[in-house]
Design a protein around this motif. Structure first.
Motif, short mmCIF file in Angstrom:
data_model
loop_
_atom_site.label_atom_id
_atom_site.label_comp_id
_atom_site.label_asym_id
_atom_site.label_seq_id
_atom_site.Cartn_x
_atom_site.Cartn_y
_atom_site.Cartn_z
N ARG A 1 13.88 -92.22 13.66
CA ARG A 1 14.22 -90.98 13.00
C ARG A 1 14.04 -89.87 13.89
NH1 ARG A 1 9.18 -91.03 9.53
NH2 ARG A 1 9.98 -88.52 9.02
N TYR A 2 13.38 -89.80 14.91
CA TYR A 2 13.16 -88.69 15.34
C TYR A 2 12.60 -89.14 16.78
CZ TYR A 2 10.88 -84.16 16.64
OH TYR A 2 10.57 -83.07 17.36
N TYR A 3 13.03 -88.51 17.78
CA TYR A 3 12.34 -88.72 19.35
C TYR A 3 12.36 -87.21 20.15
CZ TYR A 3 13.48 -93.46 18.30
OH TYR A 3 13.84 -94.84 17.70
N ASP B 1 21.92 -100.84 15.14
CA ASP B 1 23.27 -101.06 15.91
C ASP B 1 24.19 -99.76 15.39
OD1 ASP B 1 24.86 -101.46 17.59
OD2 ASP B 1 25.58 -103.73 17.07
N GLY B 2 24.81 -98.87 16.39
CA GLY B 2 25.46 -97.93 15.94
C GLY B 2 24.93 -96.70 15.24
N GLN B 3 23.76 -96.48 15.16
CA GLN B 3 23.00 -95.51 14.67
C GLN B 3 23.46 -93.95 15.58
OE1 GLN B 3 18.93 -96.03 13.87
NE2 GLN B 3 18.50 -94.05 12.79
N ARG B 4 23.56 -92.82 14.83
CA ARG B 4 23.85 -91.84 15.47
C ARG B 4 22.80 -90.84 15.50
NH1 ARG B 4 28.61 -88.97 13.82
NH2 ARG B 4 27.58 -89.34 11.77
N PRO C 1 27.36 -86.23 19.12
CA PRO C 1 26.21 -87.06 18.57
C PRO C 1 26.14 -88.10 19.69
CG PRO C 1 27.85 -86.63 16.94
CD PRO C 1 28.53 -86.10 18.25
N LEU C 2 24.94 -88.87 19.66
CA LEU C 2 24.74 -89.99 20.46
C LEU C 2 24.95 -91.05 19.63
CD1 LEU C 2 21.54 -88.97 22.60
CD2 LEU C 2 23.96 -88.75 23.17
N GLN C 3 25.38 -92.31 20.04
CA GLN C 3 25.61 -93.40 19.36
C GLN C 3 24.87 -94.62 19.97
OE1 GLN C 3 29.45 -94.77 17.74
NE2 GLN C 3 28.30 -95.64 16.05
N ALA D 1 12.94 -81.12 28.02
CA ALA D 1 12.61 -82.04 27.01
C ALA D 1 14.01 -82.29 26.30
CB ALA D 1 11.66 -81.83 26.01
N LEU D 2 14.01 -83.55 25.51
CA LEU D 2 15.20 -83.58 24.85
C LEU D 2 14.80 -84.03 23.24
CD1 LEU D 2 17.72 -86.31 26.26
CD2 LEU D 2 18.27 -83.97 25.46
N ARG D 3 15.47 -83.57 22.47
CA ARG D 3 15.06 -83.99 21.10
C ARG D 3 16.36 -84.68 20.20
NH1 ARG D 3 13.16 -78.97 17.20
NH2 ARG D 3 15.32 -78.35 17.77
N LEU D 4 16.00 -85.52 19.91
CA LEU D 4 16.82 -86.60 19.14
C LEU D 4 16.58 -86.73 17.68
CD1 LEU D 4 17.15 -89.39 21.78
CD2 LEU D 4 18.36 -87.35 21.95
N THR D 5 17.48 -86.50 16.81
CA THR D 5 17.35 -86.29 15.44
C THR D 5 18.25 -87.45 14.95
OG1 THR D 5 16.70 -84.04 15.43
CG2 THR D 5 16.87 -85.11 13.43
N ALA D 6 17.79 -88.20 14.00
CA ALA D 6 18.92 -89.21 13.46
C ALA D 6 19.79 -88.54 12.52
CB ALA D 6 17.98 -90.08 12.82
N LEU D 7 21.02 -88.91 12.67
CA LEU D 7 21.97 -88.23 11.85
C LEU D 7 22.17 -89.25 10.47
CD1 LEU D 7 24.62 -86.99 14.50
CD2 LEU D 7 23.15 -85.58 12.75
N ASP D 8 22.33 -90.72 10.80
CA ASP D 8 22.30 -91.63 9.93
C ASP D 8 21.01 -92.04 9.16
OD1 ASP D 8 24.27 -93.24 12.17
OD2 ASP D 8 24.56 -91.82 10.82
N THR D 9 20.58 -91.97 7.94
CA THR D 9 19.60 -92.55 7.52
C THR D 9 19.31 -93.89 7.69
OG1 THR D 9 19.69 -90.64 5.92
CG2 THR D 9 18.03 -92.46 5.39
N PRO D 10 18.55 -94.59 8.37
CA PRO D 10 18.37 -95.96 8.48
C PRO D 10 18.32 -96.74 7.12
CG PRO D 10 16.69 -94.79 9.90
CD PRO D 10 17.36 -93.78 8.92
#
Lengths: 536, 536
Positions: free
Chosen positions: B443-445, B468-471, B490-492, B516-525
C-alpha cells in the motif's frame, strides 16, 4: 507364610543390598555409569521410576536413571569434584531400589576442562576456569547419515577450527536433507516407520548412537549444542513436532537422564522455534524451565529463532542463540542484542556461506569472516555453516562430511586470536559511538576496520583503564590473508579531550578490506592513574 | 444517648447522603472533579483515605481522591465513555464517606481524542481511534522556572512540531539547571527548604502548578511524559532520589490520584534510571507494577536508561523509552530493539542537537533529522532536544523557552509525512537485509537513502503484499530542504526472483544526503494475487 516371605524380601531389599564393590575410577567431569537389571515387561519407559543419589559427603547430586532396553537400566553421573563418591538408588521396583556403591573420581585428564558455563556476563568458560570461546558450526543431520559419512564428518571436524556443533536430535524430512535416518527415536506402535509412533517407547539404539557421536565430539574438544525440536518436517509426516506436553516432558527427561552426564552437552530447545507452530511461547518456557529444574549440571540452555525473536530475558535462558540476517554484519548492530539482554550472544545463524538461491545461504567467504569479526568486536560470537553442494548433493549444513567454503581457515585464524586474547573475553570498549574497538580496558584492544580500508589510522582509544604515557605493542592483522605484522615502534598514549587517549603518530595500514589492529599493553597499569569509566 | 447519636450519624451517612444535584457536564476524557470538605488536623495525607466509585451501569471505575490542603479533598475522574455516570465516595472519615452524585459525560470536543495507548504492536493511537505519532522533545525543568519563562515555553511549543514533552516532576539541582524552583514538592519538617523534607506532607501548590502545566500541554495537543525520578541531584542535597519504599509509594499514589485524570499523562519512571544508584531493578519493577495496578486508565508506562538498558520485556512496560548513543543513527540498528521486545520503541534520547563539550549534545541539525528518519524507517520514533545556550545561558533541554536549532522545522515536515502515512503506522518491510524501506506492504512505502546520496534508484521492493502489475505513485522527498517532488510516471512493479518486485525504470534522484522516496499504491490490491510473506 506369604507374609514372612514378603518381610524377608523387604529386609533383603532395605538392609541387605550388597554394596557394589567394583572399584571403578571415573575422572572428574567424566561419566560414571551404573548398570542394573530390572523388569522388561510392561512399558519400562513409563512404568519404572529410577534415580540415584550421589554424595561425596559435602555435596549431594540427585540424578535420574533410564531404561536402555532388554531389561537393562542405567544411571549416569558426572562427578563435579574429585574424591570418594557413594551412591544409592531409589526406584518403584524392588530389583532397582536401594542399590549402593562407591567410586573414586580422579582428577580430570588432559583436555578435560569440564562443562561450559557463562562467565564475565557475556562470555563462556569451562568448569576448571579455562576460557571457552565458541567458534561454532551447524550440521543439522550429520548424525542421521550412517557410519561412513559420520566418520568422515568427525575427521573433517578434527581438522577444523570448530569447537561447537549445532545438531538435531530428531531427524528432519525437509529442507536440506530428505534421507530417512537409519534409526528412529521411537518405536512404531504399528506398521512400518515412519508411522504411528508410540511416543511412550523410545528406541534405545537411536539414543545410544546419539551418545556415541556426542562422546566423539567431546573427545575432539567440541561442544554438542543439541537441538531438541525443529520445524523441518515439511508435511508433518513424522510428527516429532506435534507431541503432547506429557510426551514432550518425557522426551526431555529421557534426554537429560541419558545425556546430561556428557560434559559437552548444551540444550538448544529449538531451531527456528517460531516456525514450529504447534508450540506456544508458554510451551517453550515450560520446557526450558523443566530442563533447568531436572538437569543436575545446569548445562547451557538457549532457544534459536526464525523470524521472531524469543523473549531472551526469561530466566531459564543462559545465553542468546540468535539467527539474524543482518545484525551480525556490523558490530554496532550486533552489540545491541548484548545490551538488550546482558547475556552472552552467539549469532549461531548469521546466514551461511554458499551460493544457494535462498538468501540465507549466499554469503561469500569474506562476508562470513567479516560477520565473525563483527560479532567478536560486538562482544559476542559468530556461528558458521555452509551450503555448497558437492557432486552428490551433500552439504555441510545438512550432512556435514566435508567443508568446501573459504571461511574455515580464516575462522581458525580468528580462533587463534581469540585464544590469545584476555581470559575475561573481548568486550566493546565504548558503545555510545560506533563500535569498532573491543578488548579489555587498559590492557588489550582489537580494532577492526571491517568494510573500510583505511591507509592509516591515528590510534584513539576511549579513556577507561588508560594511563597517561602508557605504551602498547601494535600488530596489524589481515583477517583474510591470515597474517599478523608487528608495528615497529610501540605506541604511547596521552589524554585528548574529555573522552579519549591518542597516540602521537598514525599507523600505516594496508588499505585493504578486513584489516584489524591488535594493541597489547607493554606497561602493567598501576593501580592508580588508570582512568575510570565516565557516565557521559 | 451516645449510642443513639452514633446510630443516627450512621444512618445519615449510609442512607441520607444528599445526592449532589449540581448538574455538571464533563466531556468524555475530560476531568470530572468532586470537591469535599474534610479534616485538616493531624496529617491528612496519611491519616485520611478517600476514594470514589464511578459507574455508568455497565462499567465501574474506582479512583482514589487526594488532599489538596486547607481541609479540601478532591476526587478526579476521567469518564471513558459518554453518558450518565453516578458516583459514591468511601473514606475512613465520616465527612468524606458515602457522598453521592451524578453527572453527564458529553461527547468529546474537537481536538480531544482521548488518552494514548499502544496500537498495532509497535505504534500508538488515541482512545477514539485517531493514530498518535510521537514527535517528542525533552525540557526537563521547564515547569520549575516561574511564570514568565514557562508561558514563553508554551508559546514556543504551540508553534513547534512537538506533540510529546518529557519533563521532570521533581526539580533538579544539577547538570543543566542550577536554579532552585519557586515551589517544592514537599513541606520542610524544620528549617528552610531545601532541607529536612517531611516526605509525608506534600505541598499541594507544587502539584497544582504541575497540573496547570500538564493541562496547558493537553490543550496544545501535547502528551506529558512525566518523569518521576531523575539522577540530577549532584550532591544528593535535595534527596528526592533517596526516599524509602513507603515514601516512593505514597508519591506514586499521590501523582495518580491528582494526575491520572489528565488524558495526556504518560508515566516515565525515571530518566537514566541506572544512574539513580539508590534504587534497584526490583524497586523499579515494584513502582512500575504499582502504577499499573493503581492507575484506573492504564496510562503508558516506561523507564528511560543511561548506560544500562532496563529489561524492557517486563510486563508493566508498555513501550520502550530508549537512550542510545548510536542505535538511532541507522535504521538497521534501531530496528533491532523493536525486534528484541516487540513493543513500540521511542528513542527519547538519541543525543541532542548542540555544540556542547559533552558528546551527548553534539548533533548537527542534519544528524538529528537523519536520526528521526532512521528511527521512523525502523518502525520506531525519535525524540528531540537541543543544548544551544542563549545569551542568558538558557537551553531548551533544561528550561525550554525558545528553540534555536535547525532541526525543528524539518521535524515539522517529518510530522506532516507521518500524519499522512497509513494509520497502522510505518513498519520496516523486510528486516532480513539492511533496513531502508518501511511502510505498509502493498500500500505505502517510504524508502530512505540516508547517508547515501544516489543519483538514481531502480525500485525494488520485498514481495509481501504486492501484485504483479501493481502501480504506485512516486514522490521524491528532500528531508532537509522539506520538498516533495512528484515523479511524473507511475511505477509499475513485476516479480523478480524469489523475494522481490521491481519497476522497469530507475528513478532519478538528486544525489544529495537525506533523500527519501514515498510510494503510494494507485491500484487497490485485490484480495487475491497479493503475495504473502515468506519464511525464508
Amino acid at each position: 507364610m506369604r507374609l514372612w516371605r514378603a518381610l524377608a524380601l523387604l529386609l533383603l531389599a532395605v538392609c541387605g543390598a550388597a554394596v557394589q564393590a567394583t572399584e571403578q575410577a571415573t575422572e572428574q567431569w567424566g561419566i560414571h555409569e551404573i548398570e542394573l537389571k530390572g523388569p522388561a515387561d510392561g512399558n519400562p519407559f513409563v512404568d519404572v521410576q529410577l534415580g540415584a543419589r550421589f554424595s561425596d559427603g559435602a555435596q549431594t547430586v540427585e540424578v535420574d536413571g533410564f531404561y536402555d532396553g532388554d531389561g537393562v537400566y542405567r544411571v549416569r553421573f558426572m562427578p563435579p569434584r574429585p574424591g570418594r563418591w557413594t551412591w544409592v538408588t531409589h526406584s518403584n521396583r524392588w530389583p532397582l531400589t536401594n542399590k549402593q556403591g562407591e567410586f573414586t573420581a580422579t582428577p580430570p585428564r588432559p583436555g578435560n576442562h569440564g562443562p561450559v558455563g557463562v562467565r564475565h556476563g557475556h562470555h563462556f568458560g569451562h568448569a576448571d576456569g579455562t576460557p571457552y570461546k565458541p567458534v561454532g558450526t551447524t550440521m543439522y543431520s550429520w548424525g542421521h547419515r550412517g557410519a561412513a559419512l559420520e566418520e568422515q564428518t568427525l575427521k573433517t571436524l578434527a581438522a577444523s577450527p570448530f569447537n561447537k556443533v549445532r545438531m538435531l536430535v530428531f531427524p528432519q524430512t525437509a529442507g536440506t536433507d530428505k534421507h530417512p535416518p537409519p534409526l528412529w527415536p521411537y518405536e512404531a506402535s504399528s506398521g512400518t516407520p515412519p508411522r504411528n509412533w508410540d511416543y511412550a517407547r523410545f528406541n534405545p539404539a537411536f539414543f545410544r548412537h546419539l551418545e556415541q557421536r556426542v562422546g566423539q565430539l567431546r573427545d575432539l574438544g567440541i561442544e554438542a549444542d543439541l537441538i531438541l525440536y525443529h520445524p523441518y518436517d515439511d508435511k508433518h509426516e513424522w510428527g516429532f513436532d506435534s507431541m503432547t506436553r506429557e510426551q514432550d516432558d518425557r522426551y526431555a527427561r529421557y534426554l537429560v537422564a541419558r545425556l546430561a552426564a556428557y560434559r559437552n552437552v548444551w540444550w538448544s530447545l529449538a531451531n527456528e522455534f517460531d516456525f514450529i507452530r504447534t508450540k506456544t511461547d508458554a510451551d517453550w518456557a515450560h520446557l526450558g524451565q523443566l530442563l533447568q529444574r531436572i538437569d543436575p549440571y545446569n548445562h547451557l540452555r538457549s532457544i534459536h529463532n526464525g523470524k521472531r525473536i524469543y523473549n531472551q530475558a526469561e530466566g531459564w535462558i543462559t545465553h542468546v542463540s540468535m539467527q539474524h540476517g543482518m545484525a551480525a554484519a556490523e558490530a554496532s548492530r550486533a552489540v545491541l542484542f548484548r545490551e538488550a539482554w546482558r547475556k552472552p550472544v552467539v549469532f549461531d545463524e548469521l546466514k551461511y556461506e554458499g551460493k544457494h538461491d535462498r538468501r540465507w545461504a549466499q554469503l561469500t567467504g569474506r562476508q562470513m569472516v567479516h560477520a565473525f569479526w563483527s560479532t567478536t568486536i560486538a562482544g559476542g560470537y559468530g556461528g558458521h555453516s555452509e551450503f555448497i553442494p558437492d557432486a552428490d548433493g551433500l552439504i555441510w549444513l545438512a550432512q556435514g562430511v566435508k567443508l568446501r567454503g573459504e571461511s574455515p581457515p580464516r575462522l581458525a585464524f580468528l580462533r587463534q586470536i581469540l585464544d590469545m586474547a584476555p581470559a575475561e573475553g573481548i568486550d566493546p570498549i565504548d558503545t555510545f559511538e560506533d563500535v569498532f574497538i573491543a578488548g579489555q580496558p587498559g590492557r588489550y584492544y582489537l580494532v577492526y576496520f571491517g568494510q573500510q580500508a583505511p591507509a592509516e589510522w591515528l590510534p584513539k582509544l576511549y579513556l577507561t583503564g588508560l594511563r597517561d604515557g602508557q605504551r602498547f605493542k601494535a600488530e596489524v592483522i589481515d583477517t583474510w590473508a591470515m597474517t599478523v605484522t608487528p608495528v615497529k615502534e610501540p605506541l604511547q598514549f596521552s589524554p585528548q579531550g574529555r573522552y579519549h587517549f591518542v597516540a602521537r603518530n598514525a599507523i600505516k595500514l594496508p588499505g585493504r578490506l578486513g584489516i584489524a589492529l591488535r594493541l597489547t599493553a607493554l606497561d602493567t597499569p598501576a593501580g592508580s592513574g588508570a582512568r575510570p569509566a565516565l557516565d557521559d
